[in-house]
Every structure is written in structure tokens, then in C-alpha cells.
Write a protein that holds these residues in place. Structure first.
Motif, mmCIF file in Angstrom:
data_model
loop_
_atom_site.group_PDB
_atom_site.id
_atom_site.type_symbol
_atom_site.label_atom_id
_atom_site.label_comp_id
_atom_site.label_asym_id
_atom_site.label_seq_id
_atom_site.Cartn_x
_atom_site.Cartn_y
_atom_site.Cartn_z
ATOM 1 N N PRO A 1 39.736 29.313 47.296
ATOM 2 C CA PRO A 1 39.617 30.165 46.252
ATOM 3 C C PRO A 1 40.970 30.772 45.620
ATOM 4 O O PRO A 1 41.987 30.972 46.488
ATOM 5 N N VAL A 2 40.834 31.359 44.493
ATOM 6 C CA VAL A 2 41.965 32.263 44.053
ATOM 7 C C VAL A 2 41.589 33.564 44.002
ATOM 8 O O VAL A 2 40.695 33.868 43.290
ATOM 9 N N GLY B 1 38.687 25.667 36.416
ATOM 10 C CA GLY B 1 38.081 24.591 37.563
ATOM 11 C C GLY B 1 38.216 25.266 39.035
ATOM 12 O O GLY B 1 37.882 24.328 40.069
ATOM 13 N N GLU B 2 38.838 26.300 39.166
ATOM 14 C CA GLU B 2 38.895 26.889 40.348
ATOM 15 C C GLU B 2 37.805 28.048 40.694
ATOM 16 O O GLU B 2 37.170 28.334 40.049
ATOM 17 N N ASP B 3 37.699 28.143 42.020
ATOM 18 C CA ASP B 3 36.871 29.354 42.459
ATOM 19 C C ASP B 3 37.575 30.606 42.571
ATOM 20 O O ASP B 3 38.672 30.574 43.363
ATOM 21 N N VAL B 4 37.237 31.715 41.723
ATOM 22 C CA VAL B 4 37.839 32.755 41.742
ATOM 23 C C VAL B 4 37.064 33.876 42.196
ATOM 24 O O VAL B 4 35.758 33.995 41.966
ATOM 25 N N ILE B 5 37.804 34.777 43.063
ATOM 26 C CA ILE B 5 37.295 35.874 43.681
ATOM 27 C C ILE B 5 37.904 37.022 42.926
ATOM 28 O O ILE B 5 39.313 37.226 43.329
ATOM 29 N N ILE B 6 37.370 38.050 42.260
ATOM 30 C CA ILE B 6 37.932 39.241 41.813
ATOM 31 C C ILE B 6 37.912 40.393 42.876
ATOM 32 O O ILE B 6 37.072 40.424 43.495
ATOM 33 N N VAL B 7 39.045 40.859 43.181
ATOM 34 C CA VAL B 7 39.072 41.880 44.004
ATOM 35 C C VAL B 7 39.589 43.327 43.681
ATOM 36 O O VAL B 7 40.632 43.458 42.918
ATOM 37 N N GLU C 1 34.794 39.094 31.564
ATOM 38 C CA GLU C 1 34.879 38.307 30.088
ATOM 39 C C GLU C 1 36.075 37.613 30.106
ATOM 40 O O GLU C 1 36.035 36.526 29.487
ATOM 41 N N HIS C 2 37.097 38.410 30.388
ATOM 42 C CA HIS C 2 38.437 37.875 30.090
ATOM 43 C C HIS C 2 38.695 36.588 30.896
ATOM 44 O O HIS C 2 39.069 35.605 30.461
ATOM 45 N N LEU C 3 38.198 36.697 32.112
ATOM 46 C CA LEU C 3 38.583 35.360 32.989
ATOM 47 C C LEU C 3 37.616 34.157 32.774
ATOM 48 O O LEU C 3 38.000 33.104 32.871
ATOM 49 N N LYS C 4 36.518 34.339 32.397
ATOM 50 C CA LYS C 4 35.403 33.490 31.821
ATOM 51 C C LYS C 4 36.107 32.628 31.017
ATOM 52 O O LYS C 4 35.799 31.385 31.015
ATOM 53 N N LYS C 5 36.653 32.842 29.978
ATOM 54 C CA LYS C 5 37.256 32.286 28.849
ATOM 55 C C LYS C 5 38.345 31.315 29.349
ATOM 56 O O LYS C 5 38.538 30.228 28.635
ATOM 57 N N LYS C 6 38.970 31.481 30.664
ATOM 58 C CA LYS C 6 39.757 30.561 31.352
ATOM 59 C C LYS C 6 38.930 29.489 31.831
ATOM 60 O O LYS C 6 39.517 28.522 32.810
ATOM 61 N N PRO D 1 36.956 29.219 34.772
ATOM 62 C CA PRO D 1 36.911 28.942 36.329
ATOM 63 C C PRO D 1 35.548 28.134 36.855
ATOM 64 O O PRO D 1 34.647 28.361 36.018
ATOM 65 N N ALA D 2 35.785 27.473 37.978
ATOM 66 C CA ALA D 2 34.330 26.686 38.418
ATOM 67 C C ALA D 2 33.487 27.921 38.732
ATOM 68 O O ALA D 2 32.259 27.490 38.617
ATOM 69 N N SER D 3 33.946 28.812 39.398
ATOM 70 C CA SER D 3 33.058 29.788 39.741
ATOM 71 C C SER D 3 33.790 31.230 39.854
ATOM 72 O O SER D 3 35.002 31.239 39.735
#
Ligand code: IMP
Ligand code: MG
Length: 173
Positions: free
Chosen positions: A34-35, A90-96, A111-116, A118-120
């Protein structure tokens, strides 16, 4: 304004819970890398402690968001001051995030990150001030629920108190 500080979460309580969150994420993301995206500035201490409890290959990036209006509570006007630098398609993202209050900040970032694409996309917050929520955001990992205006462990009041190792409630005298 005169204020008093009341202990809400001790260093020991925080360390134990962060260790549990790290173990849960390690389990949930087996076989993946994950990122972690920290929201500056408040999340910097939580993120630093959390990733050291995660046993996975992982990457770290940051965004900086600003909300204008009352400086210690966000209003709906959230703006992106600094975007992530890593590609997350395509990456698995975890917002902290340090703390969720009304919910504007996280709703905006999701909303901002969804536009990029990510896979999740999941959210890990240190503190949930659930009773004040007005904008729906799905929190996947929550450290603690609390109320009042909190400082310490990254959380500030007018840029002060971020360095305190425990969490306190500020009380006006
Ligand atoms: P929201 O957009 O209303 O959910 O507010 C979230 C942001 O407001 C957080 O990222 C913090 O910067 C700030 N905030 C909200 N409550 C507190 C608090 O109790 N202490 C410190 N900062 C807070
Ligand atoms: Mg803040």
C-alpha cells in the motif's frame, strides 16, 4: 484566552492502539504494497508511528490541505496546497489523518484521490469525533473516539502543542 489541559490519551494507550492498527493493516494487506498518504501537518506523528508497526513493503506520500475560515475548525472551503508526488493509479491507498470532525477535509481528499484511479482507497484516522460529523465519510481504521478540542500527538491549537507525546483536551477557563 486562558486554557487548561486535561489528559485524554496517555502515551501508553496510544502506543498500544497504534500497534494494533499496524497489525490489522499488515493482516488486511497481505501480499500487497500500500501507499500511505498522510495529511499535513496533523498526521505526521501518527503516520510515523503507524508505518513502523506495519510489516509490508509500503510507500509514503503527503498532501497538504488548507481550509479557510475559523483556523482551528475547518469550514467547507478545503483547498489543496500540496498534492501527492507518487503515482497512485492502480495502487492500494491508505489515507492517514489525525482527526475527523465535521468530515469536510476527508470528503474533499477522497474525491480528489479517486480521480487518480487507485485500485482501492481506505482511511485510517487516529481520532474520530463522531458526534460532530455532518459529511458522510467511511472510516476503515479508527484509533480512538473522543470529543472536545484536542491537542498533542500532532494535533495543534494555533500551531502549538503538536509535539506533546500524549493527547489532551483544551478547556477554556
Ligand atoms: P473536518 O474537516 O471538520 O473533519 O476537520 C478536520 C480537521 O480540522 C483536522 O485535520 C484538524 O486539522 C482540524 N481539527 C478538528 N478538530 C480538531 C481538534 O480537536 N484538535 C485539533 N485539530 C482539529
Ligand atoms: Mg489542523
Amino acid at each position: 484566552m486562558q486554557t487548561k489541559k486535561e489528559l485524554v490519551l496517555s502515551q501508553e494507550q496510544i502506543a498500544k492502539r497504534v500497534q494494533e492498527l499496524g497489525a490489522q493493516i499488515t493482516k488486511d494487506y497481505q501480499g500487497r504494497a500500500p501507499v500511505f498518504i498522510g495529511i499535513l501537518k496533523g498526521s505526521f506523528i501518527f503516520l510515523a508511528d503507524l508505518v513502523r508497526q506495519v510489516d509490508l513493503p509500503l510507500k509514503i506520500d503527503f498532501v497538504r490541505l488548507a481550509s479557510y475560515g475559523d483556523k482551528d475548525y475547518s469550514d467547507g472551503n478545503v483547498q489543496l496546497v500540496k498534492d501527492i508526488e507518487l503515482p497512485i493509479e492502480g495502487e492500494d491507498v491508505i489515507i492517514v489523518e489525525d482527526i475527523v470532525d465535521i468530515g469536510y477535509t476527508l470528503a474533499f481528499l477522497v474525491e480528489h484521490l479517486k480521480k487518480k484511479r487507485p485500485a482501492s482507497l481506505k482511511i485510517c484516522v487516529f481520532i474520530d469525533k463522531r458526534e460532530r460529523r455532518r459529511v458522510e465519510v467511511k472510516l476503515d481504521y479508527v484509533g480512538f473516539e473522543a470529543s472536545g478540542f484536542l491537542v498533542g500527538y500532532g494535533l495543534d491549537f494555533s500551531e502549538q502543542y503538536r509535539h506533546l507525546p500524549a493527547v489532551y483536551r483544551l478547556i477554556k477557563k
